[in-house]
Write a protein that holds these residues in place. Structure first.
Motif, PDB file in Angstrom:
ATOM      1  N   LEU A   3       0.799  -1.119  -0.066  1.00  0.00           N
ATOM      2  CA  LEU A   3      -0.100  -0.168  -0.091  1.00  0.00           C
ATOM      3  C   LEU A   3       0.898   1.283   0.095  1.00  0.00           C
TER       4      LEU A   3
ATOM      5  N   TYR B  61      -6.166   6.154   1.233  1.00  0.00           N
ATOM      6  CA  TYR B  61      -5.459   4.815   1.289  1.00  0.00           C
ATOM      7  C   TYR B  61      -6.149   4.094   2.267  1.00  0.00           C
ATOM      8  N   VAL B  62      -6.542   2.757   2.155  1.00  0.00           N
ATOM      9  CA  VAL B  62      -7.284   1.832   3.036  1.00  0.00           C
ATOM     10  C   VAL B  62      -6.570   0.457   2.943  1.00  0.00           C
TER      11      VAL B  62
ATOM     12  N   LEU C  31      -7.339  -3.296   4.176  1.00  0.00           N
ATOM     13  CA  LEU C  31      -8.511  -4.164   4.330  1.00  0.00           C
ATOM     14  C   LEU C  31      -8.033  -5.509   4.523  1.00  0.00           C
TER      15      LEU C  31
ATOM     16  N   LEU D 115     -15.202  -4.709   1.285  1.00  0.00           N
ATOM     17  CA  LEU D 115     -14.279  -4.317   0.217  1.00  0.00           C
ATOM     18  C   LEU D 115     -15.056  -3.436  -0.618  1.00  0.00           C
TER      19      LEU D 115
ATOM     20  N   GLY E 224     -15.262  -0.349   1.600  1.00  0.00           N
ATOM     21  CA  GLY E 224     -13.967   0.440   1.433  1.00  0.00           C
ATOM     22  C   GLY E 224     -13.700   1.363   0.175  1.00  0.00           C
ATOM     23  N   LEU E 225     -14.265   0.795  -1.072  1.00  0.00           N
ATOM     24  CA  LEU E 225     -14.114   1.561  -2.033  1.00  0.00           C
ATOM     25  C   LEU E 225     -14.925   2.796  -2.074  1.00  0.00           C
TER      26      LEU E 225
ATOM     27  N   LEU F 165     -10.466   8.327  -2.085  1.00  0.00           N
ATOM     28  CA  LEU F 165      -9.641   6.839  -2.179  1.00  0.00           C
ATOM     29  C   LEU F 165      -8.960   6.982  -3.290  1.00  0.00           C
TER      30      LEU F 165
ATOM     31  N   ARG G 215      -6.377   4.251  -3.460  1.00  0.00           N
ATOM     32  CA  ARG G 215      -5.511   2.660  -3.286  1.00  0.00           C
ATOM     33  C   ARG G 215      -6.270   2.097  -2.217  1.00  0.00           C
ATOM     34  N   LEU G 216      -6.606   0.782  -2.299  1.00  0.00           N
ATOM     35  CA  LEU G 216      -6.989  -0.056  -1.372  1.00  0.00           C
ATOM     36  C   LEU G 216      -6.186  -1.342  -1.516  1.00  0.00           C
TER      37      LEU G 216
ATOM     38  N   TYR H 145      -6.333  -5.246  -0.450  1.00  0.00           N
ATOM     39  CA  TYR H 145      -6.887  -6.448   0.157  1.00  0.00           C
ATOM     40  C   TYR H 145      -6.086  -7.506   0.721  1.00  0.00           C
TER      41      TYR H 145
ATOM     42  N   GLU I  30      -6.579   0.292  -7.449  1.00  0.00           N
ATOM     43  CA  GLU I  30      -6.457   1.672  -7.564  1.00  0.00           C
ATOM     44  C   GLU I  30      -7.580   2.311  -8.356  1.00  0.00           C
TER      45      GLU I  30
END
Length: 545
Positions: free
Chosen positions: A230, A309-310, A312, A350, A353-354, A359, A361-362, A364, A427
């Motif tokens: 990340l 940024y997340v 998860l 998920l 989170g988006l 946002l 990038r995330l 997982y 992303e």
């Protein structure tokens, strides 16, 4: 005497707690590691080792208990009997005293005889050889001990020097997987993650000064991947969605250099309290902990408006953990239903989170080896969120995601010498974001037009009837030279058309677009266009006259 009594009480509590966790794990009420951590037992390492071994030999222990009719003669609970029999026959001997020890010693000879008969029947000499083949493979996977250097408190170089002064032999940076086969007093630097050091499997750091001082974090290499990939820049706002026990949270804080805001959520108050202690020891100061369900966090809240940024890492089956691998029940239908339920939960997390508006990038991740919790969840998410795409990760990593999601990473005991793991990085798709912004601009044009009124030449009446028929009486009509100015307010005449507005993508990260509109390159062109528009409107007014 008092000290001895306290020690016996502590050991009895160990067996009771181990039996309780073993029962819950076998009933699929949670991942073993999570259950051990949630227990808040004073010696987590000792508890985890006992439960792992008792679970590994569970089927053998059950046969011994049944053949000797131990439960009938002792009235012990089944899972308590398992942990006691394990320690008596296969472990380091019973550590407890009192009635339990007297009881188990009374039956020791019969239990030992039953175990000997099992070995003769299967023509083996070791306890491990009694295990099913798949469990033997798992037991044979001796993983290295990984240590992540906490750069909030020290440097990799200083830690390496400290261990060298401790008498350990530094082998340099590993170049291939075979370099992870280390002797007891050897250690090396990982070839993929620069802040991870690798030691022999039996190396223990729980009583080491660097661990107690928070200079090193005991964390599997695969578990270090999410935060590393990340890679949030310092000063940004980040969310760790399912944060406890906190190793990934402390890793994020180190990457951010404690600058910015790190929102960490977990639904379990006890786990969050323990996590707070861990972060304090690690020197983390940028965190904001919340005892809250991540699915109930409002992405549109002003508090999270700058989250970019997340991370998860939701609850999963834990099937990648070495001591839990192949731990499936005989009820395949029940196992599949549990996986489907977990995958549904993971997809909801998920998708949620988006939803954070800024946002970028995330990441997982799961410690699962099941496709249902990994590639299938990502595939469903991408179908439901076309504005995001996968980022290709670490080209040199030896195990990829299952086809066609080879951008993702997988980890395993044989391919990477880690626990089983899965990582995907999503992303925001720039093209999709631009399309969304274009739609927003198009939607704003009718609103602006309605606010200022259409030009006189485009009124509905003008388009349906000849112009002279809608012209007021001469005495009531203003002079033609004034008509263009009268039909558009001064504010509207100074507002450029939609085609003159800056693209929405240019203002996404900068809420004040005025400097862009007043730049030296754009101002002359805008003035010329305004003059041309005014000439056209005057010409139209002359035509009406």
């Amino acid at each position: 005497m008092i000290a001895t009594s306290c020690r016996f009480a502590s050991v009895m509590a160990l067996y009771v707690k181990a039996a309780d966790i073993l029962e819950k794990a076998e009933r699929k009420q949670g991942a073993l590691k999570t259950l051990v951590y949630d227990s808040r037992f004073e010696n987590i390492k000792q508890l985890f080792a006992l439960v792992c071994e008792a679970q590994k030999f569970s089927s053998i222990l059950q046969q011994l208990i049944d053949s000797t009719k131990l439960l009938k003669q002792t009235r012990l609970r089944p899972h308590l009997a398992k942990v006691l029999v394990y320690d008596l026959l296969m472990g380091q001997g019973l550590k407890c005293g009192g009635a339990w020890k007297v009881m188990m010693m009374k039956h020791r000879s019969r239990l030992q005889a039953a175990l000997a008969r099992m070995k003769i029947k299967q023509n083996v000499s070791r306890n491990e050889d009694l295990l099913p083949a798949n469990v033997q493979r798992a037991a044979g996977d001796r993983l290295p001990r990984y240590v992540r250097v906490n750069t909030l408190k020290t440097t990799v170089e200083d830690v390496v020097d400290y261990f060298k002064r401790d008498g350990l032999s530094y082998q340099g940076q590993a170049a291939r997987l075979d370099d992870f086969t280390l002797k007891e007093a050897e250690f090396a630097r990982d070839q993929h993650l620069p802040e991870v050091l690798v030691f022999s499997p039996k190396t223990d750091f729980h009583d080491h000064f660097l661990y107690k001082a928070g200079h090193i974090i005991l964390q599997d290499k695969a578990s270090c991947l999410p935060a590393y990939l990340l890679n949030p820049p310092p000063g940004r706002h980040i969310i760790d969605a399912c944060a406890a026990p906190g190793n990934k949270t402390s890793h994020l804080a180190a990457i951010m250099k404690n600058k910015g805001k790190l929102f960490a959520f977990d639904l379990d108050a006890k786990r969050l309290a323990t996590m707070s202690t861990l972060l304090l020891r690690a020197g983390v100061t940028c965190q904001q902990l919340a005892n809250q369900d991540f699915l109930k966090v409002d992405p549109d809240s002003a508090q999270y408006k700058d989250v970019e940024y997340v991370l998860l890492d939701p609850s999963c089956s834990g099937s990648g953990m070495v001591c839990l691998r192949d731990n499936t029940s005989a009820d395949q239908e029940k196992d599949q239903a549990r996986l489907a339920s977990l995958a549904s939960f993971q997809l909801r997390c998920l998708n949620h989170g988006l939803r954070f508006p800024r946002l970028k990038r995330l990441v997982y991740s799961t410690c699962s080896i099941h496709r249902q919790e990994n590639e299938d969840v990502i595939t469903a998410c991408l179908q439901q969120n076309p504005g995001f795409r996968l980022v290709p990760l670490l080209a040199q990593w030896p195990e990829r995601g299952l086809e066609p999601l080879t951008q993702c990473l997988r980890a395993g005991t044989t391919t990477t010498r880690t626990h089983g793991f899965f990582v995907a990085l999503l992303e925001k798709h720039i093209e999709a974001e631009n399309m969304k912004q274009d739609r927003d601009v198009e939607m704003s044009v009718p609103e602006a037009t309605a606010a200022h009124g259409p030009p006189a030449s485009e009124t509905p009446e003008a388009s349906k009837t000849p112009k002279p028929s809608v012209t007021p009486e001469p005495s009531k009509m203003p002079t033609p030279s004034v008509t263009p100015e009268a039909s558009v307010t001064p504010e509207a005449s100074e507002t450029p058309d939609a085609s003159e507005m800056p693209d929405a993508s240019e203002t996404e990260d900068n809420p004040t677009p005025a400097p862009q509109l007043q730049g030296s390159d754009s101002t002359p062109g805008m003035k010329k266009r305004r003059k041309r528009n005014k000439k056209k409107k005057k010409k139209a007014a002359t035509t009406v006259e």
